[in-house]
Design a protein around this motif. Structure first.
Motif, PDB file in Angstrom:
ATOM      1  N   LYS A 228       0.915  -0.755  -0.191  1.00 49.54           N
ATOM      2  CA  LYS A 228      -0.266  -0.250  -0.090  1.00 49.54           C
ATOM      3  C   LYS A 228       1.466   1.632   0.293  1.00 49.54           C
ATOM      4  O   LYS A 228       2.313   1.253   0.181  1.00 49.54           O
ATOM      5  CB  LYS A 228      -1.156   0.320   1.022  1.00 49.54           C
ATOM      6  CG  LYS A 228      -1.738  -1.537   1.228  1.00 49.54           C
ATOM      7  CD  LYS A 228      -2.642  -0.847   0.633  1.00 49.54           C
ATOM      8  CE  LYS A 228      -4.301  -2.150   0.782  1.00 49.54           C
ATOM      9  NZ  LYS A 228      -4.552  -2.424   2.063  1.00 49.54           N
ATOM     10  N   GLU A 285      -9.753  -0.576   6.103  1.00 47.04           N
ATOM     11  CA  GLU A 285      -8.668  -1.266   6.539  1.00 47.04           C
ATOM     12  C   GLU A 285      -7.954  -0.583   7.361  1.00 47.04           C
ATOM     13  O   GLU A 285      -6.981  -0.905   8.415  1.00 47.04           O
ATOM     14  CB  GLU A 285      -8.414  -0.019   4.987  1.00 47.04           C
ATOM     15  CG  GLU A 285      -8.028  -0.362   3.941  1.00 47.04           C
ATOM     16  CD  GLU A 285      -7.263   0.851   2.989  1.00 47.04           C
ATOM     17  OE1 GLU A 285      -6.581   0.379   2.674  1.00 47.04           O
ATOM     18  OE2 GLU A 285      -8.492   1.940   2.859  1.00 47.04           O
TER      19      GLU A 285
ATOM     20  N   ARG B  60     -15.539   4.504   1.847  1.00 43.98           N
ATOM     21  CA  ARG B  60     -15.479   3.116   1.638  1.00 43.98           C
ATOM     22  C   ARG B  60     -15.815   1.663   2.877  1.00 43.98           C
ATOM     23  O   ARG B  60     -16.365   0.804   2.032  1.00 43.98           O
ATOM     24  CB  ARG B  60     -13.845   3.262   1.910  1.00 43.98           C
ATOM     25  CG  ARG B  60     -13.089   3.652   0.979  1.00 43.98           C
ATOM     26  CD  ARG B  60     -11.919   3.707   1.522  1.00 43.98           C
ATOM     27  NE  ARG B  60     -10.532   4.517  -0.011  1.00 43.98           N
ATOM     28  CZ  ARG B  60     -10.713   3.461  -0.862  1.00 43.98           C
ATOM     29  NH1 ARG B  60     -10.122   2.456  -0.353  1.00 43.98           N
ATOM     30  NH2 ARG B  60      -9.498   4.356  -1.610  1.00 43.98           N
ATOM     31  N   HIS B  64     -17.866  -1.466   1.265  1.00 42.42           N
ATOM     32  CA  HIS B  64     -17.193  -2.982   2.168  1.00 42.42           C
ATOM     33  C   HIS B  64     -18.339  -3.603   3.018  1.00 42.42           C
ATOM     34  O   HIS B  64     -18.336  -5.112   2.520  1.00 42.42           O
ATOM     35  CB  HIS B  64     -16.209  -2.140   3.171  1.00 42.42           C
ATOM     36  CG  HIS B  64     -15.417  -3.709   3.511  1.00 42.42           C
ATOM     37  ND1 HIS B  64     -15.223  -5.100   3.699  1.00 42.42           N
ATOM     38  CD2 HIS B  64     -16.248  -3.990   4.840  1.00 42.42           C
ATOM     39  CE1 HIS B  64     -14.115  -5.691   4.730  1.00 42.42           C
ATOM     40  NE2 HIS B  64     -15.451  -5.180   5.382  1.00 42.42           N
ATOM     41  N   ASP B  96      -5.775   2.961  -7.828  1.00 45.52           N
ATOM     42  CA  ASP B  96      -6.291   2.397  -6.670  1.00 45.52           C
ATOM     43  C   ASP B  96      -7.890   2.550  -6.238  1.00 45.52           C
ATOM     44  O   ASP B  96      -8.004   1.465  -5.094  1.00 45.52           O
ATOM     45  CB  ASP B  96      -5.374   3.264  -5.423  1.00 45.52           C
ATOM     46  CG  ASP B  96      -5.424   4.668  -5.408  1.00 45.52           C
ATOM     47  OD1 ASP B  96      -6.471   5.120  -5.635  1.00 45.52           O
ATOM     48  OD2 ASP B  96      -5.140   5.060  -4.629  1.00 45.52           O
ATOM     49  N   PHE B 100      -8.752  -1.770  -4.760  1.00 46.83           N
ATOM     50  CA  PHE B 100     -10.212  -1.510  -3.751  1.00 46.83           C
ATOM     51  C   PHE B 100     -11.117  -2.182  -3.789  1.00 46.83           C
ATOM     52  O   PHE B 100     -11.805  -3.111  -3.154  1.00 46.83           O
ATOM     53  CB  PHE B 100     -10.765   0.558  -3.645  1.00 46.83           C
ATOM     54  CG  PHE B 100     -11.395  -0.129  -1.619  1.00 46.83           C
ATOM     55  CD1 PHE B 100     -11.148  -0.310  -1.220  1.00 46.83           C
ATOM     56  CD2 PHE B 100     -12.873   0.103  -2.705  1.00 46.83           C
ATOM     57  CE1 PHE B 100     -12.143  -0.147   0.614  1.00 46.83           C
ATOM     58  CE2 PHE B 100     -13.727  -0.465  -1.267  1.00 46.83           C
ATOM     59  CZ  PHE B 100     -13.464  -0.547   0.490  1.00 46.83           C
ATOM     60  N   GLN B 103     -11.105  -5.778  -4.367  1.00 41.86           N
ATOM     61  CA  GLN B 103      -9.899  -6.114  -2.897  1.00 41.86           C
ATOM     62  C   GLN B 103     -11.698  -6.505  -2.563  1.00 41.86           C
ATOM     63  O   GLN B 103     -11.509  -7.404  -1.278  1.00 41.86           O
ATOM     64  CB  GLN B 103      -9.592  -5.014  -1.823  1.00 41.86           C
ATOM     65  CG  GLN B 103      -8.016  -5.440  -2.102  1.00 41.86           C
ATOM     66  CD  GLN B 103      -7.422  -4.789  -1.584  1.00 41.86           C
ATOM     67  OE1 GLN B 103      -7.571  -3.246  -1.132  1.00 41.86           O
ATOM     68  NE2 GLN B 103      -5.933  -4.384  -2.575  1.00 41.86           N
TER      69      GLN B 103
END
Lengths: 413, 271
Positions: A228, A285, B60, B64, B96, B100, B103
């Motif tokens: 990262k 995260e 995010r 998620h 990026d 994400f 992922q």
């Protein structure tokens, strides 16, 4: 779920003969620190190394040396780019493991490296004292236990509460009852409130990117975790706030809290079957706040982790010990006839006697499994079922994907 | 921008040190967002920001947690959500942000998104994330890896060879065997680990033993471990004579040391 590490049956830690500290070299190297019948003379000096020279480094190294004559031969840290001489100071742990004069490894890196370095050390013939938590993921723990089984090396996790539990008469009785097989249904309830620094090790989801410090090998630091962009809080203690490197306060402190409980209640070879959780939606995260997690074993034993830092306290159950009154008179007599629990060996004694340490890999794995089960439930925000033999969640593919995440090549377990 | 979507996102916590006081309103907002999926997925993904910009913690968290809800949903609903998520990889988003998204597919995706991920294996920015997501999904992964391996750069060679081993893809044997002789130590050790997991013959055993004799220190430990893995595999394949031969060779290496003892224990355990 791809390629689970192979399961082993009950750990067979053999005490056979001597064991060498090097691989083969010329194929004729005689073990340097192990003589005669597998006993080490008191004057013997071991070569030691510390991998991960941050906050916990000196303490972990000191624990490793207790009761042993250890000469420190190497320090290793990914932030030593400006001082690594490849003689006593290294940035790459692989170069430390190359050395045949090093017998003992203390590991105090962030947790995402614990399993990989432990396994590589076992493969290189070293004994290991590894800072808690034992691992970052569930799959890594099984792989560590398998490696130390395969190579018959000594492993001790860097928490020692179970030694205190052994010294407690009530805890020893509980352990003896639980291991006796005389208690088919356990009504025990253990409630651990607070003490795991949940807010302290919760992350800030909005962090600023920065330049990688010039002395730091950022790629090697990230290692098995996704590479990262650098942000200062991912490094230097606050790594605990990122799922990539640790598991928040519960992951980081839980092994201290739950390892004595795991020994006392005789659960060094199994895990819960049901996990119930109360937590808000989790960030992908950074680690965050949670309320409580209830973990129930197949025999009925219930362990509750109550953070004491978010939401209403857990109030469904009260703590309950077990004792002789839980057994019939006949079973009490049977229990009395059984041997008492064997003393737990310190790391130093285990190295000298070539026996299993008190906080050995299988036991450490079962304790850290509690933390992984809880954290996965927190991350998913749902209750889970777990098979402690297959070491898989039942009917929850995403939970298994969190338990056994792919590692970044070339790192794998 | 859909005002209702924005309002729902505003009801979510940022996460981390900033949880909601009560989880229930946040969970209800997520359920309402879920009820707008998969149609709302492109708009949600468009709200994601690159890491250097930030300011998107709630989005995010939303994406998620929708992935988490998807993973527990009926398979048809899950697949529809994942397809919509995968379709955003074709849109013009920063790399990026796409990582994400990939992922999240790693958590909830199934075979319906494997082709989209396989198509990214050659992408310099997204290839590695796609490979990891495929490994978690499994369906279609091995074939995609095998197809991508011959033209992969050095970094992706490592990833693909390792992941083929994780999947125990025996069809990759012909691709992996030559790589054990690579001049790049990382690649040959990775190939050795994979050969230990998928090899099937005494010839493979001899390849790994020769490597174990050549390497030193850490690398030798890795090569030896691949030999032990192969011995287990030969046992699983019912090739006990080959397994015993390999363990016998390991036992003869450095008489009395921990490797030979490990081999002797395995031999003794099955006498």
């Amino acid at each position: 779920m791809a390629a689970l590490p192979r399961k082993v049956n009950r750990r067979r830690f053999l005490q056979t003969t001597a064991a060498a500290s090097s691989v083969f070299g010329t194929f004729t190297i005689v073990p340097r620190h192990v003589l005669g019948q597998g006993q080490v003379p008191p004057s013997e000096t071991f070569g030691g190394a510390l991998i991960g020279v941050g906050g916990r480094g000196p303490g972990t190294y000191s624990e490793m040396c207790k009761g042993l004559n250890v000469k420190k031969l190497a320090d290793c840290d990914v932030k030593f780019g400006d001082r690594a001489d490849q003689k006593t100071v290294y940035t790459d742990f692989r170069r430390v493991l190359d050395r045949q004069d090093i017998d003992l490894i203390a590991i105090a890196t962030p947790p995402h490296w614990h399993a990989l370095i432990s396994i590589a050390a076992a493969q290189a013939g070293k004994d290991v004292l590894c800072e808690k938590p034992m691992t970052r993921t569930l799959g890594e723990g099984r792989a560590v236990a398998n490696a130390f089984e395969r190579y018959n090396r000594v492993f001790q996790v860097g928490t020692f509460g179970r030694f205190g539990a052994y010294g407690n008469e009530q805890a020893r009785l509980t352990h003896k009852i639980m291991r006796s097989g005389l208690l088919p249904k356990c009504e025990g309830v253990v409630i651990q409130r607070g003490g795991v620094k949940v807010r302290q090790w919760s992350g800030d989801p909005e962090t600023k990117l920065a330049e990688v410090p010039p002395n730091l090998d950022w790629d090697l630091y990230c290692g098995p975790s996704p590479l990262k962009p650098f942000t200062p809080s991912r490094f230097g203690g606050s790594h605990r706030k990122w799922w990539d490197y640790d598991n928040g306060g519960l992951g980081d402190m839980g092994q201290h809290k739950f390892d004595p409980i795991n020994w006392t209640w005789g659960k060094d070879d199994t895990s819960p079957v049901e996990i119930e959780v109360h937590a808000p939606p989790a960030h992908p995260e950074v680690t965050g706040m949670w309320g409580w997690v209830k973990l129930k074993y197949a025999d009925g034993l219930t362990i509750v982790m109550d953070s004491g830092e978010w939401g209403e306290p857990f109030a469904e159950l009260q703590p309950r010990d077990i004792g002789l009154n839980d057994l019939s008179e006949a079973d009490q007599a049977r229990l009395k006839a059984l041997p008492d629990p064997e003393p737990l060996l310190s790391f130093g004694e285990a190295v000298k006697q070539r026996k299993q340490a008190g906080g050995h890999a299988e036991a450490a794995h079962r304790t850290v499994t509690l933390l992984h089960l809880a954290n996965i439930a927190i991350r998913l925000g749902r209750n889970l079922k777990y098979d402690p033999v297959k070491e898989e969640f039942v009917g929850d593919e995403e939970a298994n994907r969190l338990a056994y995440p792919p590692l970044r090549a070339p790192w794998h377990v | 921008m859909n005002a209702e979507l924005n309002a729902l996102i505003a009801r979510l916590p940022e996460g981390g040190t900033k949880p909601p006081q009560d989880a229930q309103p946040a969970r209800e907002a997520l359920q309402q967002l879920w009820s707008q999926c998969p149609a709302a997925v492109p708009e949600l993904v468009a709200l994601l920001q690159p890491a250097a910009t930030g300011g998107d913690a709630r989005v995010r968290l939303a994406v998620h947690n929708l992935a988490t809800l998807a993973s527990a949903a009926q398979d048809q609903e899950r697949a529809a959500f994942c397809k919509a998520l995968a379709a955003t990889l074709q849109a013009d988003h920063p790399a990026d942000v796409k990582v994400f998204v990939i992922q999240q597919l790693q958590l909830c995706g199934g075979e319906e998104v494997s082709p989209a991920l396989a198509a990214l294996l050659a992408d310099a920015n997204l290839g590695e994330a796609a490979a990891q997501a495929l490994l978690a999904i499994e369906a279609g992964a091995a074939a995609a890896y095998r197809q991508a391996l011959p033209s992969a750069n050095e970094r992706m060679q490592l990833v693909l060879v390792q992941n083929l081993g994780m999947l125990r893809d025996t069809e990759a044997l012909a691709l992996v065997r030559p790589l054990v002789a690579s001049e790049d130590q990382q690649l040959r050790l990775t190939a050795a680990a994979t050969l230990g997991r998928i090899g099937n013959s005494i010839a493979d055993a001899n390849t790994l033993l020769a490597l174990a004799r050549r390497e030193q220190g850490y690398a030798q430990g890795k090569a030896v471990d691949a030999c032990f893995d192969l011995a287990e595999r030969l046992g699983e394949l019912g090739k006990d004579a080959e397994r015993r031969q390999l363990l016998g060779e390991l036992a003869s290496l450095g008489k009395g040391n921990y490797v030979s003892q490990a081999a002797e224990r395995q031999l003794a355990a099955t006498k």
